[in-house]
Design a protein around this motif. Structure first.
Motif: not given
Ligand SMILES: O=C[C@H](O)CS(=O)(=O)O
Ligand SMILES: NC(=O)c1ccc[n+]([C@@H]2O[C@H](COP(=O)([O-])OP(=O)(O)OC[C@H]3O[C@@H](n4cnc5c(N)ncnc54)[C@H](O)[C@@H]3O)[C@@H](O)[C@H]2O)c1
Length: 478
Positions: A104, A154-155, A158-159, A282-284, A438, A444
């Motif tokens: 991702r 947690n990511f 990517n985040l 994961v936030c979602i 996501r 988002y």
């Molecule tokens: O933890 C929350 C993240 O936004 C999930 S994601 O990496 O965007 O899928």
């Protein structure tokens, strides 16, 4: 290995620095040592980012920024395994999910590279206003300056890229403060950008805890703070950031709604992943699953069975579905929330056992909205299954929260799906897809206390630029 901050291309890793240990959340082995940034490093980083914005970045063209982002994507494609193994070690994320994160991240870089060339404005029909004849109005987009990017564990890749890549695409410079528990992927990312040709000073890295995050938020030369993390820290940032632009990507207790005509088989499979992937950190993550009473028993039975099939253990192993939580305190906190709910009458259908940092995937029933596992963000492998009767009732349940990030609605009736999607107080709603899904190119970000502003590359670029109007009075006689 010892990792230090990187300011103007130079690592600050001297022996006398205060350090912090990074430990593998699964086996507690020491993975790295962090050489912490000081207040004077913070000053240097911000000043250097400020100067680099006014010198290097202001004269760097869109095609050059685009090329660097594309090169970074190409380089990352060749390092998927190195980054994935790093995330396994520092975050305890199972290897298959770590690889997904890198894939991702590559896309985020590619979207940013493409969009760097497409930051456009518009021409206003000035003669629409009486007296506006012979005038030209241009709406242009300008970068903000120094962006302070503060990211969670947690990511970790990517985040961070959801902030850094759009900031570069838009022509900003960045001071990056990654989570202290996952600094190695952040360090490797800054090195990757150096290799891709990003001029020094465009991306400065500060290693440390919230102690170095706080003065970054209040610094006068920082134009915007983009933060992903918990609600308490987000609240503090909002209060102390003053006139800066602020984007906050915070927590949630995401609802997923299954109506009586939902495809149960596929929803069960998806919701197991949606609730338990990366141990629910994961936030979602699917935290509340509302199931129509006519399919409740059948859903619950299948959901428990599918959960039983998960492999729990070492995140390095290919077959592992559930690894550790980020640390033992977090696992203990989650277990205590389960115990608290049980005391108030909830039932554990499966799971509820803690072994060090590993909490087994847990399904709860008989819950109510006064229990922490429902009312607050659980951020652990705990999901509650709750029956409902009517559409109005389930919309009210879902909206009964301080959060509103993403939700999932499962039904074959498109009218109902759209009606419910429109009523849910969320930043995003998926129909026949879990809240946990996501893509990196859609808007988002949450409503209510889930946050402020949007990410998803195009939308992050909008938040990282300022509209500037330029008007021209034309002389009709010339
Ligand atoms: O933890 C929350 C993240 O936004 C999930 S994601 O990496 O965007 O899928
Ligand atoms: N909405 C989203 O997109 C999204 C995505 C991922 C995670 N999250 C949320 O993040 C949380 C988990 O991540 P976490 O435990 O790393 O979050 P956290 O809030 O504890 O930390 C996040 C970052 O903020 C820094 N920080 C801590 N105190 C600070 C302060 N006073 N000032 C400035 N910076 C400070 C930390 O060092 C870290 O880099 C969960 O609540 C989760 O929902 C939200």
């Amino acid at each position: 290995m010892r990792y230090g901050s990187i300011i103007n291309g130079q690592e600050r890793n001297e022996k006398q620095r205060e350090t912090l240990e990074v430990r593998n959340p699964f086996n507690q082995e020491k993975v790295a040592e962090l050489a912490l940034a000081t207040q004077s490093d913070l000053e240097d980083a911000v000043n250097n980012s400020f100067d680099t914005f006014h010198s290097t970045m202001k004269v760097m063209h869109a095609h050059q920024r685009s090329d660097i982002l594309r090169k970074a994507a190409d380089l990352l494609e060749g390092k998927v395994e190195e980054f994935a193994q790093t995330i396994v070690k520092e975050a305890g994320k199972p290897i298959k999910y770590s690889r997904d994160e890198i894939k991702r991240s590559i896309q985020v870089l590619r979207f940013s590279s493409e969009l760097a060339k497409n930051i456009t404005g518009e021409v206003i029909p000035m003669d629409a206003a009486i007296g506006g004849e012979n005038r030209m109005g241009l709406v242009t987009r300008k970068p903000l300056g120094v962006v302070g990017a503060i990211t969670p564990f947690n990511f970790p890749l990517n985040l961070s890229l959801h902030k850094i890549a759009p900031a570069i695409a838009a022509g900003n410079t960045i001071v990056f403060k990654p989570a202290e528990n996952t600094p190695i992927s952040a360090y490797l990312l800054v090195k990757l950008f150096q290799e891709a040709g990003l001029p020094k000073g465009v991306l400065n890295l500060l290693m440390g805890t919230g102690k170095v995050g706080e003065p970054l938020v209040t610094h006068k030369k920082v134009h915007k703070i983009t933060f992903t993390g918990s609600l308490p820290v987000g609240r503090k940032i909002r209060e102390s950031a003053g006139f800066k632009k602020v984007t906050l990507e915070l927590g949630s207790n995401s609802p997923n709604i299954l109506f009586e005509d939902a495809d149960i088989e596929s929803a069960v499979k998806d919701l197991v992943k949606g609730a338990f992937a990366f141990s629910g950190q994961v936030c979602i993550s699917a935290q509340r699953v509302y199931v129509h009473k006519s399919i409740y028993d059948s859903f619950l039975e299948k959901y428990i069975k599918e959960t039983e099939s998960l492999t729990i253990g070492n995140p390095e192993k290919e077959e592992t579905d559930i690894g550790p939580m980020i640390n033992e305190d977090e696992a203990m906190r989650a277990k205590q929330w389960i115990d608290d709910a049980v005391e108030k009458g909830a039932k554990i259908e499966i799971g509820g056992e803690r072994n060090g940092t590993v909490l087994s995937p847990t399904i709860m029933t008989n819950v109510d909205h006064n229990m922490k596992i429902i009312a607050e963000e659980v951020f652990a492998p705990i999901v509650s299954v709750i029956p409902f009767e009517t559409e109005d009732e389930v919309v009210n349940y879902s909206n009964d929260s301080i959060y509103g990030l993403q939700a999932g609605v499962f039904t074959k009736d498109i009218d109902r799906a759209m009606r419910v999607a429109n009523q849910l107080e969320m930043g995003g709603v998926w129909i026949n897809e879990i809240s946990t899904y996501r893509q990196d190119n859609h808007p988002y970000g949450g409503v209510k206390q889930s946050g402020i502003g949007k990410e998803g590359v195009k939308y992050a670029i909008e938040d990282m630029t300022e509209i500037k109007f330029i008007g021209v009075k034309l002389n009709p006689n010339h």
